[in-house]
Write a protein that holds these residues in place. Sequence first.
Motif, short mmCIF file in Angstrom:
data_model
loop_
_atom_site.label_atom_id
_atom_site.label_comp_id
_atom_site.label_asym_id
_atom_site.label_seq_id
_atom_site.Cartn_x
_atom_site.Cartn_y
_atom_site.Cartn_z
N ALA A 1 -8.06 0.20 3.21
CA ALA A 1 -8.16 1.45 2.44
C ALA A 1 -7.21 1.44 1.24
O ALA A 1 -6.39 2.33 1.06
CB ALA A 1 -7.92 2.67 3.33
N PHE A 2 -7.35 0.38 0.41
CA PHE A 2 -6.50 0.27 -0.77
C PHE A 2 -6.58 1.54 -1.61
O PHE A 2 -7.69 1.98 -1.94
CB PHE A 2 -6.91 -0.91 -1.64
CG PHE A 2 -6.48 -2.27 -1.14
CD1 PHE A 2 -5.74 -2.42 0.02
CD2 PHE A 2 -6.82 -3.40 -1.85
CE1 PHE A 2 -5.34 -3.68 0.45
CE2 PHE A 2 -6.43 -4.66 -1.43
CZ PHE A 2 -5.70 -4.80 -0.28
N PRO A 3 -5.44 2.13 -1.98
CA PRO A 3 -5.45 3.33 -2.82
C PRO A 3 -5.46 2.98 -4.31
O PRO A 3 -5.22 3.84 -5.16
CB PRO A 3 -4.14 4.02 -2.44
CG PRO A 3 -3.22 2.88 -2.11
CD PRO A 3 -4.10 1.82 -1.47
N PHE A 4 -5.72 1.73 -4.63
CA PHE A 4 -5.73 1.23 -6.00
C PHE A 4 -6.92 0.31 -6.17
O PHE A 4 -7.43 -0.24 -5.19
CB PHE A 4 -4.42 0.47 -6.31
CG PHE A 4 -4.04 -0.52 -5.23
CD1 PHE A 4 -4.65 -1.77 -5.13
CD2 PHE A 4 -3.06 -0.20 -4.31
CE1 PHE A 4 -4.29 -2.67 -4.14
CE2 PHE A 4 -2.69 -1.09 -3.31
CZ PHE A 4 -3.31 -2.33 -3.23
N PRO A 5 -7.39 0.11 -7.41
CA PRO A 5 -8.47 -0.85 -7.64
C PRO A 5 -8.02 -2.27 -7.31
O PRO A 5 -6.88 -2.65 -7.61
CB PRO A 5 -8.77 -0.71 -9.13
CG PRO A 5 -8.15 0.56 -9.57
CD PRO A 5 -7.01 0.83 -8.63
N ILE A 16 0.84 -1.21 0.00
CA ILE A 16 0.00 0.00 0.00
C ILE A 16 0.87 1.25 0.00
O ILE A 16 0.64 2.19 -0.76
CB ILE A 16 -0.98 -0.03 1.19
CG1 ILE A 16 -2.00 -1.16 0.99
CG2 ILE A 16 -1.66 1.32 1.38
CD1 ILE A 16 -2.80 -1.50 2.24
N ARG A 17 1.88 1.28 0.85
CA ARG A 17 2.81 2.43 0.91
C ARG A 17 3.46 2.67 -0.45
O ARG A 17 3.47 3.79 -0.96
CB ARG A 17 3.88 2.15 1.97
CG ARG A 17 5.02 3.18 2.00
CD ARG A 17 6.29 2.64 2.62
NE ARG A 17 6.86 1.56 1.81
CZ ARG A 17 7.78 0.71 2.25
NH1 ARG A 17 8.26 0.80 3.47
NH2 ARG A 17 8.24 -0.25 1.45
N ASP A 18 4.00 1.60 -1.04
CA ASP A 18 4.69 1.75 -2.32
C ASP A 18 3.72 2.15 -3.43
O ASP A 18 4.07 2.95 -4.31
CB ASP A 18 5.44 0.48 -2.68
CG ASP A 18 6.69 0.29 -1.82
OD1 ASP A 18 6.97 1.15 -0.95
OD2 ASP A 18 7.40 -0.72 -2.03
N ALA A 19 2.51 1.61 -3.41
CA ALA A 19 1.51 2.00 -4.42
C ALA A 19 1.23 3.49 -4.34
O ALA A 19 1.20 4.18 -5.37
CB ALA A 19 0.23 1.19 -4.22
N ARG A 20 1.03 3.99 -3.14
CA ARG A 20 0.77 5.44 -2.99
C ARG A 20 1.94 6.27 -3.50
O ARG A 20 1.76 7.25 -4.21
CB ARG A 20 0.51 5.78 -1.52
CG ARG A 20 -0.86 5.42 -1.05
CD ARG A 20 -1.19 6.10 0.29
NE ARG A 20 -2.54 5.75 0.66
CZ ARG A 20 -2.87 4.92 1.63
NH1 ARG A 20 -1.93 4.36 2.37
NH2 ARG A 20 -4.13 4.66 1.89
N ASP A 21 3.15 5.87 -3.12
CA ASP A 21 4.34 6.61 -3.55
C ASP A 21 4.52 6.54 -5.07
O ASP A 21 4.91 7.53 -5.69
CB ASP A 21 5.59 6.08 -2.84
CG ASP A 21 5.60 6.42 -1.35
OD1 ASP A 21 4.75 7.22 -0.89
OD2 ASP A 21 6.47 5.87 -0.63
#
Length: 184
Positions: free
Chosen positions: A98-102, A58-63
Motif C-alpha cells: 500500500a505505497f502512499p507514493f507513486p 513507507i512510514r517516513d514517506a507518509r510523515d
Amino acid sequence: MPVMPPVCNFGWPAPGFSLPGTDDRTYTYADIAGPKGTLVMFICNHCPYVLAVIDRIIRDARDLQRLGIGVAAISANDAESYPQDSFENMRKMAAEKAFPFPYLYDEGQGVARAYDAACTPDFFGFDASGGLQYRGRLDASRREAGPADLRRDLYEAMRQVAETGHGPREQIPSMGCSIKWKAA
C-alpha cells in the motif's frame, strides 16, 4: 558488495522526468513536487537493503507528505536480468505494501543516469525550488533493519528542509545494492 553514493551536492537541480507508475498514470517531477520539498527515492523489489527497511520508508514517506514534501520511488533495475524487478512485480509490491507514493518504472534507465543514482535505496531530497538538500541514509540500518528507536536521518533532514529550505550540512550516505545497469 554494498555501494555508497557520493555526498550531497547542495543546490544541484532536480532532473525532470516522465515515467509510468504502477497505478497506470504517468508522472513528471512537477506532478510529485511538494510545496515544501520533494523526495525522490531509487528502490527496487529484490534488494535486501530496501526490503529490510521498506516499512520504515513507507512510514517516513507518509510523515513527510504530512509536512508538505512530495514523494515518489523509482525502480531502474534491469528487469531482464533481475525479473523480480519487473514492472508487473513492482505493481504487486506497491499494492501489497500500500505505497502512499507513486512507484515509477525507469525501464530505459535514463532518469537513474540523470540523477547519478548509485544504489538501492538512494534518497534525493530537494527543497521547494528543486535544489538538492539531502543525499543521505534513511537511518543507521544496513542489510538488516536496525533497532526501532534509530534516529530517523531522512525524516529529520527533510523536516529541516520543509521548515528552513536547507538540509543538514553533515550527512551520512545511504548504503545498498548497486543499480543493476543494462549491458551496453
